[in-house]
Write a protein that holds these residues in place. Structure first.
Motif, PDB file in Angstrom:
ATOM      1  N   ASN A  28       0.898  -1.184   0.072  1.00  0.00           N
ATOM      2  CA  ASN A  28      -0.058   0.006   0.089  1.00  0.00           C
ATOM      3  C   ASN A  28       0.997   1.358   0.068  1.00  0.00           C
ATOM      4  N   PHE A  29       1.855   1.267   0.803  1.00  0.00           N
ATOM      5  CA  PHE A  29       2.775   2.410   0.913  1.00  0.00           C
ATOM      6  C   PHE A  29       3.870   2.426  -0.109  1.00  0.00           C
ATOM      7  N   GLN A  30       4.105   1.257  -0.945  1.00  0.00           N
ATOM      8  CA  GLN A  30       5.351   1.193  -1.805  1.00  0.00           C
ATOM      9  C   GLN A  30       5.353   2.380  -2.903  1.00  0.00           C
ATOM     10  N   PRO A  31       4.321   2.936  -3.568  1.00  0.00           N
ATOM     11  CA  PRO A  31       4.501   3.980  -4.501  1.00  0.00           C
ATOM     12  C   PRO A  31       4.695   5.358  -3.607  1.00  0.00           C
ATOM     13  N   LEU A  32       4.395   5.403  -2.608  1.00  0.00           N
ATOM     14  CA  LEU A  32       4.677   6.682  -1.544  1.00  0.00           C
ATOM     15  C   LEU A  32       6.139   6.738  -1.285  1.00  0.00           C
ATOM     16  N   LEU A  33       6.712   5.301  -0.938  1.00  0.00           N
ATOM     17  CA  LEU A  33       8.030   5.233  -0.658  1.00  0.00           C
ATOM     18  C   LEU A  33       8.856   5.543  -1.825  1.00  0.00           C
ATOM     19  N   THR A  70      14.018  -0.461   2.423  1.00  0.00           N
ATOM     20  CA  THR A  70      13.226  -0.332   3.237  1.00  0.00           C
ATOM     21  C   THR A  70      12.161  -1.593   3.649  1.00  0.00           C
ATOM     22  N   LEU A  71      11.915  -2.406   2.490  1.00  0.00           N
ATOM     23  CA  LEU A  71      11.221  -3.564   3.014  1.00  0.00           C
ATOM     24  C   LEU A  71      11.818  -4.340   3.561  1.00  0.00           C
ATOM     25  N   LEU A 108       7.744   3.521   7.897  1.00  0.00           N
ATOM     26  CA  LEU A 108       8.739   3.215   6.732  1.00  0.00           C
ATOM     27  C   LEU A 108       9.072   4.502   5.986  1.00  0.00           C
ATOM     28  N   CYS A 109       8.482   5.743   5.975  1.00  0.00           N
ATOM     29  CA  CYS A 109       8.844   6.901   5.421  1.00  0.00           C
ATOM     30  C   CYS A 109      10.121   7.201   6.146  1.00  0.00           C
ATOM     31  N   ARG A 127      11.252  14.094  14.254  1.00  0.00           N
ATOM     32  CA  ARG A 127      11.438  12.712  14.711  1.00  0.00           C
ATOM     33  C   ARG A 127      12.403  11.908  13.518  1.00  0.00           C
ATOM     34  N   MET A 128      11.614  12.022  12.442  1.00  0.00           N
ATOM     35  CA  MET A 128      12.323  11.318  11.347  1.00  0.00           C
ATOM     36  C   MET A 128      13.944  11.632  11.058  1.00  0.00           C
TER      37      MET A 128
END
Length: 297
Positions: free
Chosen positions: A9-14, A35-36, A58-59, A138-139
């Protein structure tokens, strides 16, 4: 949601985050893969309960991977900044929906390259991906105050260099076609009519050893005509409209391959910037695609 489904679900965003940070499709794919692996490793170590927001978690992994990568490459990129352009994300089907969350234009990515890796990360997380300052802090391991200062400086830096008023897709395509037609016909005056007096052309390589970037309509027009004369003398060439980083652009086919990707920025009815990507490494990912080529000029 299953852990694999969460990641998908978040792969395109990453990918979008990594690409906009790095300007390289291959490096962005490497970032997503890493990241995975780190996501899976965290789950194996039973850290799942500590992950309150998979999106932010993940980000954060992807952002820090990109920061490490950019810091290692910083000296090399800095020395070649005058002719650096990103690897383009191209869609040849103009109706096709882009499958990544956000792709910044070639011109904006070139501007972002002038920021430090940290400034680039903070700017993207806030302006493009809409994270709150507390999350960004935080990131990247900085205070909220520092992040706000970074955003302010980046906005000031970009504000004077970006078009104030967006133009329609149809007008954008029209200017690109008229520019290519004038170039192919060797029509200096037609080119000058399209170019802003203070137009800038950026090119990441090529056999014509002109100093980059080029400034001013006369120099830019002469350069485009010189390219046309050289290529036309050696081979036939053709062009095709495409979506380049989410905006209208063109692919130029010559010497039996995709020889260039062109994008431009418009301002006040003239072409303000031309980005000409010709470096083979930046075009390698396009050479395997099956593309129909139209009129030869």
């Amino acid at each position: 949601m299953e852990t694999e489904a969460i990641f998908r679900n978040f792969q395109p965003l990453l990918f979008s985050l990594a690409y906009n940070m790095l300007g390289s499709i291959m490096d962005a794919e490497d970032c997503v893969q890493e990241t995975l692996l780190r996501w899976e490793d965290a789950l194996k170590q039973e850290e799942k309960e500590a992950i309150h927001s998979p999106r932010s978690y993940l980000c954060a992994i992807a952002t820090n991977w990109c920061l490490d990568h950019l810091r290692k490459a910083h000296v090399k990129r800095e020395t070649s900044l005058s002719n650096w352009l990103p690897e383009p994300v191209v869609r040849t089907n103009l109706e096709e929906q882009v499958e990544i969350a956000e792709t910044l234009s070639i011109a904006v990515l070139r501007l972002l390259e002038q920021l430090t890796p940290l400034e680039r990360a903070v700017f993207l997380l806030r302006q493009v991906f809409d994270y709150e300052y507390a999350e960004i802090a935080r990131m990247v391991g900085k205070s909220e105050h520092s992040c706000r200062q970074i955003i302010y400086r980046a906005r000031q830096h970009l504000a004077s260099k970006r078009p104030r008023y967006p133009v329609s897709k149809e007008l954008h395509e029209q200017f690109l076609q008229r520019c290519l037609q004038a170039t192919s016909q060797g029509d200096m005056q037609a080119l000058l009519d399209l170019l802003a007096e203070d137009v800038t052309l950026y090119c990441d390589g090529g056999e014509l050893r002109w100093p980059m970037p080029l400034h001013g309509s006369s120099d830019v027009a002469r350069y485009l005509l010189a390219i046309n004369e050289k290529v036309s003398r050696e081979t036939e060439w053709s062009w095709k409209l495409a979506t380049v980083n989410g905006a209208p652009g063109m692919l130029v086919h010559a010497y039996g391959r995709i020889d260039a990707v062109i994008s431009c920025e418009l301002r006040e009815g003239r072409i303000q910037e031309i980005d000409l990507i010709v470096r083979p490494d930046n075009l390698q990912h396009l050479q395997q695609e099956s593309i129909w080529w139209g009129s030869v000029y």
